[in-house]
Design a protein around this motif. Structure first.
Motif, PDB file in Angstrom:
ATOM      1  N   GLU A 137       0.822  -1.209   0.000  1.00 42.99           N
ATOM      2  CA  GLU A 137       0.000   0.000   0.000  1.00 42.99           C
ATOM      3  C   GLU A 137       0.860   1.264   0.000  1.00 42.99           C
ATOM      4  O   GLU A 137       0.561   2.221  -0.704  1.00 42.99           O
ATOM      5  CB  GLU A 137      -0.953   0.012   1.215  1.00 42.99           C
ATOM      6  CG  GLU A 137      -1.988  -1.086   1.207  1.00 42.99           C
ATOM      7  CD  GLU A 137      -1.443  -2.456   1.645  1.00 42.99           C
ATOM      8  OE1 GLU A 137      -0.374  -2.524   2.309  1.00 42.99           O
ATOM      9  OE2 GLU A 137      -2.075  -3.464   1.282  1.00 42.99           O
ATOM     10  N   GLU A 138       1.914   1.271   0.790  1.00 43.28           N
ATOM     11  CA  GLU A 138       2.818   2.425   0.825  1.00 43.28           C
ATOM     12  C   GLU A 138       3.500   2.604  -0.533  1.00 43.28           C
ATOM     13  O   GLU A 138       3.656   3.730  -1.007  1.00 43.28           O
ATOM     14  CB  GLU A 138       3.881   2.244   1.913  1.00 43.28           C
ATOM     15  CG  GLU A 138       3.336   2.308   3.324  1.00 43.28           C
ATOM     16  CD  GLU A 138       4.344   1.858   4.375  1.00 43.28           C
ATOM     17  OE1 GLU A 138       4.230   2.327   5.529  1.00 43.28           O
ATOM     18  OE2 GLU A 138       5.240   1.038   4.067  1.00 43.28           O
ATOM     19  N   LYS A 152       2.080   9.072  -6.366  1.00 41.02           N
ATOM     20  CA  LYS A 152       2.511  10.453  -6.097  1.00 41.02           C
ATOM     21  C   LYS A 152       3.676  10.842  -7.016  1.00 41.02           C
ATOM     22  O   LYS A 152       3.708  11.950  -7.560  1.00 41.02           O
ATOM     23  CB  LYS A 152       2.919  10.592  -4.627  1.00 41.02           C
ATOM     24  CG  LYS A 152       3.185  12.003  -4.192  1.00 41.02           C
ATOM     25  CD  LYS A 152       3.397  12.078  -2.690  1.00 41.02           C
ATOM     26  CE  LYS A 152       3.605  13.496  -2.240  1.00 41.02           C
ATOM     27  NZ  LYS A 152       3.790  13.597  -0.787  1.00 41.02           N
ATOM     28  N   ALA A 210       1.052   4.093  -3.068  1.00 38.12           N
ATOM     29  CA  ALA A 210       0.860   5.525  -2.820  1.00 38.12           C
ATOM     30  C   ALA A 210       2.064   6.339  -3.294  1.00 38.12           C
ATOM     31  O   ALA A 210       1.908   7.386  -3.927  1.00 38.12           O
ATOM     32  CB  ALA A 210       0.594   5.779  -1.337  1.00 38.12           C
ATOM     33  N   SER A 251       7.653   8.590   0.227  1.00 37.80           N
ATOM     34  CA  SER A 251       7.368   7.597   1.255  1.00 37.80           C
ATOM     35  C   SER A 251       8.107   7.872   2.576  1.00 37.80           C
ATOM     36  O   SER A 251       8.121   7.008   3.464  1.00 37.80           O
ATOM     37  CB  SER A 251       7.727   6.199   0.750  1.00 37.80           C
ATOM     38  OG  SER A 251       9.105   6.124   0.466  1.00 37.80           O
TER      39      SER A 251
END
Length: 104
Positions: free
Chosen positions: A64-65, A72, A68, A96
Motif C-alpha cells: 500500500e505504501e 505520487k 501511494a 514515502s
C-alpha cells in the motif's frame, strides 16, 4: 553524477546529494543503457517490478505504501516523457518518507 543531480533538481529545490550518489551507485549498470535508465511509468509491468523490487527491498515499503508513493511520483513527473530512473527512485523515497534509507 552531476547530470542526475540536475535532473532531480527539476523536482526538488535542495536534493540530498548523498542520496543521489547512493542511487547512482545502486543502479550502476542499469544507467549504462538509455532504455534502462528511463522509467516507463505507463507500463504496469515495470511499475510492478519497481514496487516489488526497489520499493519493497530497498525502501522496505508495504504494498500500500509503495502504491501511494508510485502514484505520487508519477503525478509529480507527469510532464516529463522520459522519466529518469534516478529521479523517479529519489522521488519515491521522498514520497514515502524513506530518504534515510538512501542517505544513511
Amino acid at each position: 553524477m552531476s547530470k542526475y543531480l540536475e535532473n532531480v533538481k527539476k523536482y526538488v529545490d535542495s536534493p540530498n546529494e548523498t542520496a543521489v550518489e547512493a542511487l547512482v551507485a545502486h543502479l550502476g549498470l542499469a544507467l549504462q543503457s538509455h532504455d534502462a535508465s528511463i522509467v516507463a511509468a505507463t507500463d504496469a509491468d515495470e511499475l510492478a517490478r519497481i514496487k516489488t523490487g526497489y520499493c519493497s527491498k530497498t525502501l522496505d515499503l508495504t504494498a500500500e505504501e509503495a502504491d501511494a508513493a508510485i502514484a505520487k511520483t508519477c503525478q509529480k513527473m507527469t510532464g516529463d516523457k522520459a522519466k529518469c530512473r534516478v529521479t523517479f527512485y529519489y522521488l519515491l523515497a521522498e514520497a514515502s518518507d524513506s530518504m534515510g534509507r538512501l542517505a544513511a
